[in-house]
Write a protein that holds these residues in place. Structure first.
Motif, PDB file in Angstrom:
ATOM      1  N   THR A  81       0.841  -1.298   0.087  1.00 22.72           N
ATOM      2  CA  THR A  81      -0.046  -0.008   0.064  1.00 22.72           C
ATOM      3  C   THR A  81       0.802   1.262  -0.028  1.00 22.72           C
ATOM      4  O   THR A  81       0.674   2.336  -0.410  1.00 22.72           O
ATOM      5  CB  THR A  81      -0.965   0.121   1.197  1.00 22.72           C
ATOM      6  N   LYS A  82       1.986   1.260   0.487  1.00 28.01           N
ATOM      7  CA  LYS A  82       3.125   2.376   0.545  1.00 28.01           C
ATOM      8  C   LYS A  82       3.453   2.764  -0.963  1.00 28.01           C
ATOM      9  O   LYS A  82       3.821   3.783  -1.070  1.00 28.01           O
ATOM     10  CB  LYS A  82       4.389   2.054   1.432  1.00 28.01           C
ATOM     11  N   CYS A  84       1.408   2.660  -3.536  1.00 24.88           N
ATOM     12  CA  CYS A  84       0.360   3.539  -3.938  1.00 24.88           C
ATOM     13  C   CYS A  84       0.149   3.039  -5.407  1.00 24.88           C
ATOM     14  O   CYS A  84       0.142   3.834  -6.255  1.00 24.88           O
ATOM     15  CB  CYS A  84       0.842   5.114  -3.945  1.00 24.88           C
ATOM     16  N   ARG A  89      -5.444   2.260  -6.607  1.00 28.55           N
ATOM     17  CA  ARG A  89      -6.269   3.601  -6.474  1.00 28.55           C
ATOM     18  C   ARG A  89      -7.595   3.394  -7.247  1.00 28.55           C
ATOM     19  O   ARG A  89      -8.614   3.990  -6.847  1.00 28.55           O
ATOM     20  CB  ARG A  89      -5.148   4.701  -6.913  1.00 28.55           C
ATOM     21  N   SER A 111      -1.727   5.571   2.839  1.00 25.70           N
ATOM     22  CA  SER A 111      -0.697   6.257   2.140  1.00 25.70           C
ATOM     23  C   SER A 111      -0.742   7.055   0.937  1.00 25.70           C
ATOM     24  O   SER A 111      -0.332   8.380   0.905  1.00 25.70           O
ATOM     25  CB  SER A 111       0.631   5.254   1.822  1.00 25.70           C
ATOM     26  N   ASP A 112      -1.349   6.544   0.091  1.00 23.39           N
ATOM     27  CA  ASP A 112      -1.795   7.018  -1.288  1.00 23.39           C
ATOM     28  C   ASP A 112      -2.601   8.442  -0.911  1.00 23.39           C
ATOM     29  O   ASP A 112      -2.364   9.297  -1.384  1.00 23.39           O
ATOM     30  CB  ASP A 112      -2.312   6.130  -2.148  1.00 23.39           C
ATOM     31  N   ASP A 115      -0.778  11.315   0.454  1.00 20.32           N
ATOM     32  CA  ASP A 115       0.051  11.724  -0.477  1.00 20.32           C
ATOM     33  C   ASP A 115      -0.612  12.483  -1.522  1.00 20.32           C
ATOM     34  O   ASP A 115      -0.273  13.838  -1.775  1.00 20.32           O
ATOM     35  CB  ASP A 115       0.968  10.790  -1.418  1.00 20.32           C
ATOM     36  N   GLN A 116      -1.854  11.978  -2.150  1.00 17.68           N
ATOM     37  CA  GLN A 116      -2.490  12.656  -3.185  1.00 17.68           C
ATOM     38  C   GLN A 116      -4.113  12.878  -2.918  1.00 17.68           C
ATOM     39  O   GLN A 116      -4.861  11.886  -3.345  1.00 17.68           O
ATOM     40  CB  GLN A 116      -2.385  11.742  -4.355  1.00 17.68           C
ATOM     41  N   LEU A 391       8.525   8.572  -4.359  1.00 14.68           N
ATOM     42  CA  LEU A 391       7.255   8.849  -3.594  1.00 14.68           C
ATOM     43  C   LEU A 391       7.325  10.056  -2.586  1.00 14.68           C
ATOM     44  O   LEU A 391       8.551  10.283  -2.250  1.00 14.68           O
ATOM     45  CB  LEU A 391       6.979   7.589  -2.623  1.00 14.68           C
ATOM     46  N   HIS A 409       3.032   6.246 -10.417  1.00 20.58           N
ATOM     47  CA  HIS A 409       2.868   5.174 -10.104  1.00 20.58           C
ATOM     48  C   HIS A 409       3.186   4.017 -10.622  1.00 20.58           C
ATOM     49  O   HIS A 409       2.629   3.803 -11.747  1.00 20.58           O
ATOM     50  CB  HIS A 409       1.579   5.167  -9.108  1.00 20.58           C
TER      51      HIS A 409
END
Length: 492
Positions: A81-82, A84, A89, A111-112, A115-116, A391, A409
């Motif tokens: 999952t880190k 992403c 997604r 995590s994703d 970040d986003q 990342l 990604h």
């Protein structure tokens, strides 16, 4: 009381490499949060994507669960999952749209999303939690419970670490990475997991059954390439007695044959590992287990303590056989540490895996060959190979973000595509990966006393290395004298 559906979007079927590998684990962080929400008085159900057929399985749960809130809380202990991954997604965004269409409020964390957040808000999420997000989650649930008709603006008003949209504008007051929240305590909500489905899958694929747990959250080390959107450099470890009790619970309740300890760094201090070994053996809770650790932590005393506790496999972030690459990574370990750690663990019958990353900025052919030599000298039982992966939040990302194009990604964990200008193209690194994996296999034939097979395979492998080296110039994307700078990767 609210009706809350907690779920995640890591569908094993959407990642061909991991599906073929066939080692699924329940979403540990997700069911920890489910347990927390139940403790504060809400009715909680779970959608576990891991072994689901696809997003259509999620759609089928909504008419029956009829949740007031859908919380898509990704498993922070699943290293994939880190990364992403884009396919996951996409799945999360489809689930968000379905949940909104059902009339539920939607909260997303992971995590994703940290970040986003824009991507998940655009899909229809009402709020995105940044980092672990437990404090704002508890407050959002409290507000909605008190006022089910609260409007979207008032619902998130004044909460730091929560992203939302207002008039098509992102609203977010970011906060620094916080320590692991103390409200995540006790056992996760194992009763929400279809444990028998996992058991059947594992036994069919591997002949034994493995479950997961974690003794700690976070990592205190500061490797330049490591993305830490959830806990930053904070580290929180449970008591040795508590971890031993949970291992005994998994052993006696679910009859697990093996445990994957999902900590970034297991144990850390040898005193703690010795205490854990004493407790778990005293209560009859020991199960063979696998960990992740660092080479410079493996003293003779640590190796002995791990063996006494029941550790049968340890994965070490070796990264590279080149000391100059390790130094520029701010890894803090020496090549000699890797060899010594492998010897100490191996002498006690503990299998050793090395995580290797290729393509670190400035890495040259001599560095890659140094990694090949490391594997020859240390002879790990297994390796995982990846390439540098930028990342957000890492020093490397800041250095290469101007080079990033549309692809930011990987689609799945077998992508292994370079997303910035490394020394070589993606095809070169894929060939190196394959050769390194083959090298491990060939070396093991020598160990199991197949000398003729080993000699023939070694000659073939040497020929493939020579062929690749002869053509390396055609794969080069940067000048030979390019400077070595910081980078990042995740292992697949």
């Amino acid at each position: 009381m609210l009706t809350i559906q907690v779920g995640h979007s890591y569908f094993l079927r959407f990642d061909r490499k991991q599906w073929e590998r066939g080692k699924p684990y329940p979403p540990l962080a997700t069911i920890h949060v489910a347990a927390l929400l139940r403790r504060v008085g809400h009715q909680v159900s779970l959608f576990d994507a891991m072994l689901a057929e696809g997003v259509e399985d999620y759609a089928a749960t909504l008419p029956t669960s009829r949740p007031d809130v859908v919380l898509i809380y990704e498993d922070n202990f699943n290293y994939l999952t880190k990364m992403c991954l884009a396919r996951m997604r996409d799945a999360a965004c489809e689930m968000i749209a379905m949940a909104r269409a059902s009339g539920a409020r939607v909260i997303v964390a992971g995590s994703d999303a940290s970040d986003q957040p824009d991507a998940f808000l655009a899909a229809g999420a009402d709020a995105v939690l940044i980092g672990e997000g437990i404090a704002p989650l508890v407050e959002l649930i409290r507000r909605l419970d008190q006022n089910p008709s609260i409007d979207a603006h008032e619902w998130v008003a004044g909460l730091a670490g929560v992203a939302s949209m207002e008039r098509d504008t992102l609203q977010l007051k970011r906060i620094g990475a916080a320590p692991p929240d103390p409200r995540i305590v006790g056992h996760p909500a194992w009763d929400l997991i279809d444990v028998e489905r996992y058991r059947t899958f594992w036994v069919e694929r591997h002949g034994h059954f493995s479950l997961n747990m974690a003794a700690s959250r976070g990592c205190p080390f500061r490797c330049n390439w490591c993305a830490k959107p959830i806990w930053g450099n904070h580290y929180n470890r449970r008591s040795a007695e508590d971890v031993a009790a949970e291992m005994a619970y998994l052993k006696h309740t679910f009859h697990a044959d093996h445990i994957w300890l999902a900590d970034d760094i297991f144990g850390f201090h040898v005193d703690w590992v010795e205490a854990f070994a004493a407790h778990v053996n005293q209560i009859g809770g020991a199960i063979p287990f696998t960990i992740q650790t660092r080479a410079d932590l493996i003293s003779d005393r640590m190796a002995t303590a791990l063996s006494h506790a029941g550790c049968t496999e340890a994965w070490i972030g070796a990264e590279s056989g080149s000391q100059r690459v390790l130094d520029h990574m701010n890894k803090g370990t020496k090549v000699a540490d890797l060899i010594t750690a492998r010897e100490r663990l191996g002498a006690l019958g503990i299998r050793v895996g090395f995580f290797i990353q290729l393509g670190y900025l400035g890495e040259q052919l001599e560095d890659i060959l140094a990694t090949r030599d490391l594997i020859a000298r240390a002879a790990p039982d297994d390796i995982g190979v990846s390439v540098s992966y930028p990342l957000p939040g890492t020093r490397f990302y800041e250095q290469v973000k101007a080079q990033l194009g549309e692809k930011t990604h990987w689609r799945d964990s077998d992508d292994l595509a370079m997303m910035f200008q490394g020394a070589y193209d993606s095809e070169f690194y894929r060939r190196v990966r394959d050769l390194l994996h083959e090298q491990v296999i060939v070396q093991q034939w020598k160990v199991v006393d197949l000398p003729d097979r080993h000699r023939q395979a070694s000659r073939t492998l040497d020929g493939r290395w020579r062929s690749l080296i002869e053509t390396e110039v055609s794969h080069r994307t940067t000048p030979l004298d390019a400077p070595l700078r910081a980078g990042t990767s995740q292992h697949a």
